[in-house]
Design an enzyme around this catalytic site. Sequence first.
Site, mmCIF file in Angstrom:
data_model
loop_
_atom_site.group_PDB
_atom_site.id
_atom_site.type_symbol
_atom_site.label_atom_id
_atom_site.label_comp_id
_atom_site.label_asym_id
_atom_site.label_seq_id
_atom_site.Cartn_x
_atom_site.Cartn_y
_atom_site.Cartn_z
ATOM 1 N N ASP A 190 0.850 -1.178 0.000
ATOM 2 C CA ASP A 190 0.000 0.000 0.000
ATOM 3 C C ASP A 190 0.889 1.232 0.000
ATOM 4 O O ASP A 190 2.037 1.194 0.438
ATOM 5 C CB ASP A 190 -0.924 0.000 1.215
ATOM 6 N N THR A 191 0.337 2.338 -0.464
ATOM 7 C CA THR A 191 1.145 3.531 -0.676
ATOM 8 C C THR A 191 0.216 4.722 -0.850
ATOM 9 O O THR A 191 -0.997 4.596 -0.751
ATOM 10 C CB THR A 191 2.031 3.330 -1.925
#
Length: 530
Positions: free
Chosen positions: A343-344
Amino acid sequence: MSDPASIHRHRAMITSPSTTASESGAQVLRDGGTAIEAVVATAAMLAVTYPHFCGIGGDAVWMVSDGSGKVQSFLGIGQAVQNPGSFADAGKPIPLRGPGSTLTTACTVDSWQHALDYSAHHWNGKKTLSDLIAPAIDLAENGFPVSASQCFWLDFRKEDIANWPGFIDIFAPNGKMPVAGEMFYQPQLAESLKLIAQNGARDFYEGTLSDRIVAGLSAVGSPITKADLAKTRTRTVDAVSLEYGDVTLFAPPAPTQGLATLMTMGILRELGPKNWAEGNADHFHLVVEAIKQAFLERDQIGDPDFTQTDFTAMLDPANLARAARSVSTETAMDWPHPFRHGDTVFLAARDAQGNCASVLQSTYFDWGSGVVAGDTGIVWQNRGAAFTTNPDHPNSFKSGKRPFYTLNPGLALRNGKPHLLYGTQGADGQPQTLAMLLTRVLDFGLSPADALAKPRFLLGKTFSDSNDSLKLEVDAGDDVFDTLSKRGHILRAIEAQSALAGQAGIIRIDDDGFVDGAHDPRSDGMAIGV
């Protein structure tokens, strides 16, 4: 999501998944700052307001361009530690969380200063790192309303967080889970950011802050040393590119999966004119099948410093033509292939002078390794878990090596000048989401806001579904579901605007220099025009 009508006819814009963070970047643009300066201010704010997806204990990948179309990529990627101990033994899986997953250093802070130096040298940037991160320090120290996104991901991991060193004391004090809108404070992180403001970015790697980081990590068994931190540096590299219609698409090179995104678009280009309608079954089917072909080759990507492989051969016209011939327009290819987590956050800016920055900032999984570095308030990434311990694999663990990276922010030129800035959260989902967005904007003429609001898909396993299914947002419609099912796709309906479909953003620059853009309705953020 911002109203596209209200943000049109502006010369500058910032977009991010946090409205508070976007406002910080917008103020920099209002003050005449550069796109890089606006992104650094926004990135610092996201490190405070979106700790579940990014932070200064992680990495960042940048794409930048001036108004004349000079494109560069900055790879702010930490390298593997010199002495991993038993955590990277051949044949033994690397832990996904905890101290054993903290096998790489963190390069985000260095990337901020690296980008600012570029801005000062090439774009006449004037603002200092200290000035740009001051609002983030204030927010961390004096509190802010916690986001619904942070609460969701904290609740999602509620069975795990008790085992994460130092985590609960910060993010669920006294064992109490926060509620969206409740004031949230990070005084230890504020102190770490103050040291960076006072002493410069390299304090994180070679100064007082690095001493505290290493002491905190060592206390829980992490192998990261001061020598490892001191070797951490951002690199300026040439981007990879692909011609698509009347635009040139740019992506960061290996060890990122930017090549896989471009290969997907190259296969779609080779399949010929778009004689299918936007959002119909053919649209979804062909993008899914192009993704499969690109992902079959993506596994060869690794750190180019450690291999002689020419990764750009993935974009060779003959290779793209071969892959396109392998796509059946009527039958889905089976897909029992490994899924990569991650995730980012995506953030991007365009300033009034025409300079652009497109950036992804990450700690890998949601909440990274779960390890807080002592009294620093810094959650360290688990990017070391992206390595394999198979010594014959291109992405095998080696000291000093950078792991395969899912981060691939995008930038497109038209007539030699910046036209699109785009990117998304979502690991394996990044090329998938980007292909849907790019075909909608470039082939079918949708606005950024409309393209982002349309239904999307996610192929393969996820943290919440161990089946190799094609997860499709339900608002794609019954006809699409029925047709795809008949073609052999194993479908799972997910809710409209699902978090599984990523959180993307787009800024589009028209030929007259005006911009429009939006951030994903699946996020807490927005695009702000200036």
